[in-house]
Enzyme design. Structure first.
Site, PDB file in Angstrom:
ATOM      1  N   CYS A  48      -4.739  -4.184  23.349  1.00  0.00           N
ATOM      2  CA  CYS A  48      -4.560  -4.255  22.017  1.00  0.00           C
ATOM      3  C   CYS A  48      -5.561  -3.320  21.065  1.00  0.00           C
ATOM      4  O   CYS A  48      -5.123  -3.024  20.015  1.00  0.00           O
ATOM      5  CB  CYS A  48      -4.396  -5.777  21.343  1.00  0.00           C
ATOM      6  N   ARG A 119     -12.976 -13.168  26.629  1.00  0.00           N
ATOM      7  CA  ARG A 119     -12.281 -13.724  28.148  1.00  0.00           C
ATOM      8  C   ARG A 119     -11.175 -12.802  28.586  1.00  0.00           C
ATOM      9  O   ARG A 119     -10.923 -12.820  29.873  1.00  0.00           O
ATOM     10  CB  ARG A 119     -12.686 -14.861  28.684  1.00  0.00           C
ATOM     11  N   THR A 194       6.840 -12.578  26.024  1.00  0.00           N
ATOM     12  CA  THR A 194       6.506 -13.362  26.984  1.00  0.00           C
ATOM     13  C   THR A 194       5.307 -12.829  27.884  1.00  0.00           C
ATOM     14  O   THR A 194       5.318 -13.397  29.269  1.00  0.00           O
ATOM     15  CB  THR A 194       7.775 -13.660  27.859  1.00  0.00           C
ATOM     16  N   GLY A 195       4.465 -12.019  27.574  1.00  0.00           N
ATOM     17  CA  GLY A 195       3.571 -11.606  28.271  1.00  0.00           C
ATOM     18  C   GLY A 195       2.103 -12.328  28.377  1.00  0.00           C
ATOM     19  O   GLY A 195       2.202 -13.524  28.216  1.00  0.00           O
ATOM     20  N   SER A 196       0.977 -11.777  28.726  1.00  0.00           N
ATOM     21  CA  SER A 196      -0.247 -12.383  28.975  1.00  0.00           C
ATOM     22  C   SER A 196      -0.826 -13.101  27.591  1.00  0.00           C
ATOM     23  O   SER A 196      -1.210 -14.130  27.633  1.00  0.00           O
ATOM     24  CB  SER A 196      -1.529 -11.649  29.553  1.00  0.00           C
TER      25      SER A 196
END
Length: 498
Positions: A48, A119, A194-196
């Protein structure tokens, strides 16, 4: 092998420029490796707030050839993103040699993050390497580089307080949203994607006490995600928004759609040779490059997952459901996608508060100097050890050549000694030396030659390492000059816009 990186992040570019630059980033590594012979491997980190390419170049590089290689990769990036080659080239910070290692280790440790100490970037670095493996673009050197970066990140997380507070983009976003929301146990949340980041959002929401979580996916993965994360899938986004207090949008669908509109043109032999020569520094200027050809134009033409019109309809439904209440509850939207999921015009809809990545960057908290310094010492030490090992491997080639030469000498001296002993025994009427005699001669010769060789090995290794360091220092100077030139261009562009 020479390490070369081209990096762009929130530190050098505004997020709008970074968004445009990284469109179609998922295929850039494959195209670079496929179109340029000297590039033995490529790993791309696209998050991002950063877009970074790490290249393993199997060719000697000079300052000029670093410039040519950078221009070549920038042209490929430009073709996938819709920006011009000049804009792409000026957007990158170029690093070579040890600076590549130092930067990647700092990134993986969260020291270069928008939210220092986050993290999430550690997982993104791991996934970048996994994606390069799937695309078959990684190399032995890049594998070792990225695996060591991950181990260093883990040590920073366990040995310092940097990761103790659970810092992350998601946590910062929820902190900002919290003051505008009802208590968490009464907050109704909708995830888009629906990603990380969606998975991290579920965990962060539950940790705060929010259990009413629904998920929407344009790609049809909502049900599978909902089942694996214990949330509710929704088919109608407008219906879900009408009943929501908080929206966390992190699908990145626009970036994937842009990548899907691109195709890779095959590279002919003549073109491939020309590109290889370019990276090796044998050609000047730029050339027409094969690679990504966009069919539908720049990413800017792609629609948003959530636009103002849809929000207006959702708010109207929320007002109808509110009945006699003076106004529906406010809706807070967190757009965590670099390729904006949410139309910025949504911020003008009454009763809607929009927080995007630019907002988060402005509110990112500072970290105690001693904590950052402790983490930086770990990173610096790990980078130094990695470089010493890598340079040692380069020096090994010179040592191996010396050992091969010594082995030829050993064989010759053993043969000569055995022949001399055979002649002496024959002169006394005795049979020639047996196998045990030959073994004794061989051990004595090897011991003597290797003892004489020790000082030569130390000297050869030292000279080879020094030559490698000097070559890399010259490369670093060339990369720094290129980066300063690009920075000056960016400053000039910024001044003209003002």
């Amino acid at each position: 092998m020479v390490l070369l990186s081209l990096t762009a992040s929130h530190r050098e570019l505004d997020l709008d420029a970074l968004e445009r630059l990284s469109t179609g980033s998922s295929s850039v590594g494959r195209v670079v490796v496929g179109s340029c012979g000297p590039v033995a491997g490529a790993v791309v980190i696209s998050t991002c707030n950063r877009f970074e390419l790490y290249l393993d170049v199997d060719a000697p590089l000079s300052g000029d050839s670093v410039r040519h290689a950078t221009r070549h990769v920038a042209e490929l990036v430009a073709r996938s993103s819709g920006v011009t080659g000049d804009v792409a080239a000026r957007s990158f910070t170029v690093r070579t040699g040890p600076e590549v290692t130092e930067h990647l280790f700092a990134v993986a440790a969260g020291l270069d993050a928008m939210v220092v100490g986050e993290r999430e970037i550690a997982g993104q670095v791991k996934r970048s390497l996994a994606e390069a493996r799937e695309q078959e673009t990684t190399s032995k050197t890049l594998e070792l580089l990225f695996q060591t970066a991950s181990r260093t990140s883990k040590r920073v997380g366990t040995d310092t307080e940097l990761g103790a507070a659970g810092r992350s983009v998601v946590a910062l976003a929820l902190d900002l949203a919290e003051r505008e929301l009802p208590p968490w146990d009464g907050t109704r949340a909708v995830l888009i994607g629906t990603g990380s980041y969606a998975g991290a959002s579920v965990a962060a929401l539950r940790a705060r006490g929010c259990d009413d979580i629904r998920v929407y996916s344009q790609s049809g993965r909502a049900e599978a995600f909902a089942e694996s994360h214990g949330v509710q899938p929704v088919d109608s986004l407008i219906e879900a928004l009408a009943d929501a207090d908080l929206v966390v949008s992190c699908s990145g669908a626009r970036g994937r759609a842009a990548a899907a509109t691109s195709r890779v043109e095959p590279v002919g032999t003549e073109q491939g040779e020309r590109l290889s020569a370019m990276v090796a520094g044998n050609l000047g200027g730029s050339t027409e490059l094969p690679g990504l050809v966009t069919e539908n134009g720049p990413e800017a033409s792609l629609g948003h997952v959530l636009d103002a019109a849809a929000l207006v309809r959702a708010r109207e439904r929320a007002a109808d459901r509110a009945g006699d209440e003076p106004e529906p509850r406010p809706l807070v939207i967190l757009d965590l996608a670099l390729h904006r999921d949410v139309d910025p015009g949504v911020a003008d809809v009454e009763g809607v508060l929009l927080f995007d990545l630019a907002t988060l960057k402005a509110h990112a908290p500072a970290v105690a100097h001693d904590v950052v310094a402790h983490a930086q010492r770990i990173v610096d030490s790990a980078a130094r050890r990695f470089e010493e090992t890598r340079l040692g491997r380069e020096a090994d080639a010179a040592v191996i050549a010396l050992l091969d030469e010594a082995e030829v000498r050993v064989v010759a001296e053993i043969t000569e000694s055995v022949a001399r002993l055979t002649a002496e025994l024959a002169a006394h009427g005795e049979p020639g030396p047996d196998e045990a005699d030959v073994d004794v001669i061989a051990r004595e010769v090897r011991k003597r030659v290797h003892a004489e060789l020790h000082d030569k090995i130390v000297d050869v290794r030292a000279r080879a390492t020094a030559e490698a360091r000097a070559a890399e220092a010259a490369l670093v100077q060339g990369a720094e000059a290129l980066t300063m030139e690009a920075s000056a261009h960016r400053d000039a562009d910024s001044s003209r816009r003002r």
